[in-house]
Design a protein around this motif. Sequence first.
Motif, PDB file in Angstrom:
ATOM      1  N   LEU A  45       3.697   8.928   5.179  1.00 20.63           N
ATOM      2  CA  LEU A  45       2.165   7.958   5.353  1.00 20.63           C
ATOM      3  C   LEU A  45       3.433   6.125   5.276  1.00 20.63           C
ATOM      4  N   THR A  46       4.182   6.198   4.044  1.00 26.50           N
ATOM      5  CA  THR A  46       5.172   5.257   3.379  1.00 26.50           C
ATOM      6  C   THR A  46       6.540   5.174   3.107  1.00 26.50           C
ATOM      7  N   PRO A  47       7.415   4.096   3.535  1.00 20.41           N
ATOM      8  CA  PRO A  47       8.821   5.147   2.643  1.00 20.41           C
ATOM      9  C   PRO A  47       9.105   4.922   1.634  1.00 20.41           C
ATOM     10  N   MET A  48       8.059   5.287   0.458  1.00 17.68           N
ATOM     11  CA  MET A  48       8.461   5.213  -0.697  1.00 17.68           C
ATOM     12  C   MET A  48       8.289   6.798  -1.300  1.00 17.68           C
ATOM     13  N   GLN A  49       6.627   7.454   0.312  1.00 19.69           N
ATOM     14  CA  GLN A  49       6.418   8.397  -0.174  1.00 19.69           C
ATOM     15  C   GLN A  49       5.577   8.776  -1.187  1.00 19.69           C
ATOM     16  N   ALA A  50       4.752   7.639  -1.608  1.00 26.08           N
ATOM     17  CA  ALA A  50       3.784   7.515  -2.402  1.00 26.08           C
ATOM     18  C   ALA A  50       2.246   7.272  -2.245  1.00 26.08           C
ATOM     19  N   SER A  51       1.161   7.638  -3.463  1.00 30.15           N
ATOM     20  CA  SER A  51       0.540   6.674  -3.654  1.00 30.15           C
ATOM     21  C   SER A  51       0.020   5.692  -4.337  1.00 30.15           C
ATOM     22  N   PRO A  52      -1.001   4.478  -4.459  1.00 30.49           N
ATOM     23  CA  PRO A  52      -1.554   4.852  -2.941  1.00 30.49           C
ATOM     24  C   PRO A  52      -1.630   3.957  -1.850  1.00 30.49           C
ATOM     25  N   VAL A  53      -2.163   4.405  -0.645  1.00 33.01           N
ATOM     26  CA  VAL A  53      -2.096   3.706   0.891  1.00 33.01           C
ATOM     27  C   VAL A  53      -3.315   3.042   0.751  1.00 33.01           C
ATOM     28  N   ILE A  54      -3.818   2.399   1.316  1.00 34.19           N
ATOM     29  CA  ILE A  54      -4.201   2.326   2.701  1.00 34.19           C
ATOM     30  C   ILE A  54      -4.055   2.002   4.331  1.00 34.19           C
ATOM     31  N   THR A  55      -5.020   2.706   4.961  1.00 32.43           N
ATOM     32  CA  THR A  55      -4.924   2.108   6.204  1.00 32.43           C
ATOM     33  C   THR A  55      -6.658   1.103   6.635  1.00 32.43           C
ATOM     34  N   ASP A  56      -5.985   0.550   7.710  1.00 28.36           N
ATOM     35  CA  ASP A  56      -7.280  -0.515   7.616  1.00 28.36           C
ATOM     36  C   ASP A  56      -7.466  -0.786   9.514  1.00 28.36           C
ATOM     37  N   GLU A  57      -7.757   0.519  10.300  1.00 30.41           N
ATOM     38  CA  GLU A  57      -8.207  -0.014  11.547  1.00 30.41           C
ATOM     39  C   GLU A  57      -8.815  -1.178  11.612  1.00 30.41           C
ATOM     40  N   GLU A  58      -9.683  -1.948  11.066  1.00 28.15           N
ATOM     41  CA  GLU A  58     -10.365  -2.873  11.474  1.00 28.15           C
ATOM     42  C   GLU A  58      -9.274  -4.684  11.517  1.00 28.15           C
ATOM     43  N   THR A  59      -8.271  -4.293  10.947  1.00 24.98           N
ATOM     44  CA  THR A  59      -7.151  -5.168  10.930  1.00 24.98           C
ATOM     45  C   THR A  59      -6.482  -4.810  12.295  1.00 24.98           C
ATOM     46  N   ASP A  60      -5.694  -3.173  12.632  1.00 22.69           N
ATOM     47  CA  ASP A  60      -4.679  -3.761  12.872  1.00 22.69           C
ATOM     48  C   ASP A  60      -4.840  -1.004  13.391  1.00 22.69           C
ATOM     49  N   PRO A  61      -5.140  -0.743  14.057  1.00 26.88           N
ATOM     50  CA  PRO A  61      -5.152   0.425  14.025  1.00 26.88           C
ATOM     51  C   PRO A  61      -3.810   1.526  13.318  1.00 26.88           C
ATOM     52  N   ASP A  62      -2.534   0.380  13.175  1.00 18.62           N
ATOM     53  CA  ASP A  62      -0.902   0.573  12.876  1.00 18.62           C
ATOM     54  C   ASP A  62      -1.207   0.056  11.420  1.00 18.62           C
ATOM     55  N   PHE A  63      -2.240  -0.190  11.074  1.00 16.98           N
ATOM     56  CA  PHE A  63      -2.045  -0.556   9.561  1.00 16.98           C
ATOM     57  C   PHE A  63      -1.876  -0.472   8.574  1.00 16.98           C
ATOM     58  N   VAL A  64      -1.053  -0.062   7.842  1.00 14.84           N
ATOM     59  CA  VAL A  64      -0.845   0.973   6.032  1.00 14.84           C
ATOM     60  C   VAL A  64       0.114  -0.520   5.273  1.00 14.84           C
ATOM     61  N   LEU A  65      -0.635  -0.089   4.540  1.00 16.77           N
ATOM     62  CA  LEU A  65      -0.170  -1.198   3.301  1.00 16.77           C
ATOM     63  C   LEU A  65      -0.027   0.133   1.739  1.00 16.77           C
ATOM     64  N   SER A  66       0.862  -0.403   1.519  1.00 17.89           N
ATOM     65  CA  SER A  66       1.259   0.408   0.291  1.00 17.89           C
ATOM     66  C   SER A  66       1.795  -0.773  -1.053  1.00 17.89           C
ATOM     67  N   GLU A  67       1.908  -0.180  -2.653  1.00 19.22           N
ATOM     68  CA  GLU A  67       1.604  -0.697  -3.594  1.00 19.22           C
ATOM     69  C   GLU A  67       0.524  -1.365  -4.358  1.00 19.22           C
ATOM     70  N   SER A  68       0.130  -0.953  -5.175  1.00 15.44           N
ATOM     71  CA  SER A  68      -0.971  -1.346  -5.589  1.00 15.44           C
ATOM     72  C   SER A  68      -2.021  -2.357  -6.102  1.00 15.44           C
ATOM     73  N   GLY A  69      -0.935  -3.038  -6.218  1.00 11.06           N
ATOM     74  CA  GLY A  69      -1.053  -4.444  -6.901  1.00 11.06           C
ATOM     75  C   GLY A  69      -1.717  -5.230  -5.735  1.00 11.06           C
ATOM     76  N   ALA A  70      -0.527  -4.904  -4.384  1.00 12.96           N
ATOM     77  CA  ALA A  70      -0.834  -5.363  -3.251  1.00 12.96           C
ATOM     78  C   ALA A  70      -1.983  -5.235  -2.945  1.00 12.96           C
ATOM     79  N   ILE A  71      -2.623  -3.761  -2.538  1.00  5.34           N
ATOM     80  CA  ILE A  71      -3.559  -3.216  -1.903  1.00  5.34           C
ATOM     81  C   ILE A  71      -4.435  -4.342  -3.064  1.00  5.34           C
ATOM     82  N   VAL A  72      -4.747  -4.109  -4.637  1.00 10.60           N
ATOM     83  CA  VAL A  72      -5.695  -4.872  -5.086  1.00 10.60           C
ATOM     84  C   VAL A  72      -5.297  -6.225  -4.524  1.00 10.60           C
ATOM     85  N   GLU A  73      -4.498  -7.286  -4.262  1.00 10.35           N
ATOM     86  CA  GLU A  73      -4.970  -8.323  -3.780  1.00 10.35           C
ATOM     87  C   GLU A  73      -5.241  -8.372  -2.511  1.00 10.35           C
ATOM     88  N   TYR A  74      -5.296  -7.065  -1.617  1.00  2.00           N
ATOM     89  CA  TYR A  74      -5.472  -7.240  -0.561  1.00  2.00           C
ATOM     90  C   TYR A  74      -7.146  -7.275  -0.414  1.00  2.00           C
TER      91      TYR A  74
END
Length: 233
Positions: A45-74
């Motif tokens: 799912l991500t270049p860093m090959q680690a979790s956590p990861v979220i996908t969000d089809e409401e934003t974009d079918p191809d949306f992927v976000l990693s890094e827990s701090g970034a995910i929490v803020e998002y």
Amino acid sequence: MLTVHHLQNSQSERIPWLCEELEIPYDLKLYERDPILAPASLKALTPMQASPVITDEETDPDFVLSESGAIVEYIIHKYGSGRLALPPSHPDYADYLHWFHFANGNLQPAMSGLFRVAVTDVDPEHPIYNLAANAVRKVLAHVEQRVGEATWLAGDEFTAADVMNFWSLTGMRVFTPLDLSGYPNILTYMERIANRKAYKVAMEKGDRGRESCLGGPPPKVFAGLGKTYTIFL
């Protein structure tokens, strides 16, 4: 729909827990360690090959976000109306920022560093071991002092700063099996969090059956490593 890709017994527990605290809908996809790191399906799912990861089809079918701090803020700002974050106008804003970033800036790196040293069988008297152990002593002393003077890390309010830091004190101790009996304020703080309904629900959904790491004595060493080792502080 927001999908949380959760590697079990990992810091990605922050994300379903956050969603439960905010009472927002999400789809939880679980992954087991293989045997230590993420399985190939999650790595892809991500270049860093680690979790956590979220996908969000409401934003974009191809949306992927990693890094827990970034995910929490998002999640807080996109779905939570800013709840569990403190605004700049709040008197505890600086404390919130400090502790939010302390999790991945100091606490988790210190715990991970000692784990890496201990598992390679470095002599506890070696300077590298002492350096790693001292880093853990320092971060734990900082947390111990803070939760002895404040109910939550940011102050009087439970915030995302608590969500960010907690796994390093609990689940990470399967890898860095520390005895926290000498840190009574941390143990009391851990009990407060363990009694939160949202935390219980998230753990039941994402990590049911995982060994409890909420007490003072160290938990069992992670079986996936195929070896036992002792942490010396």
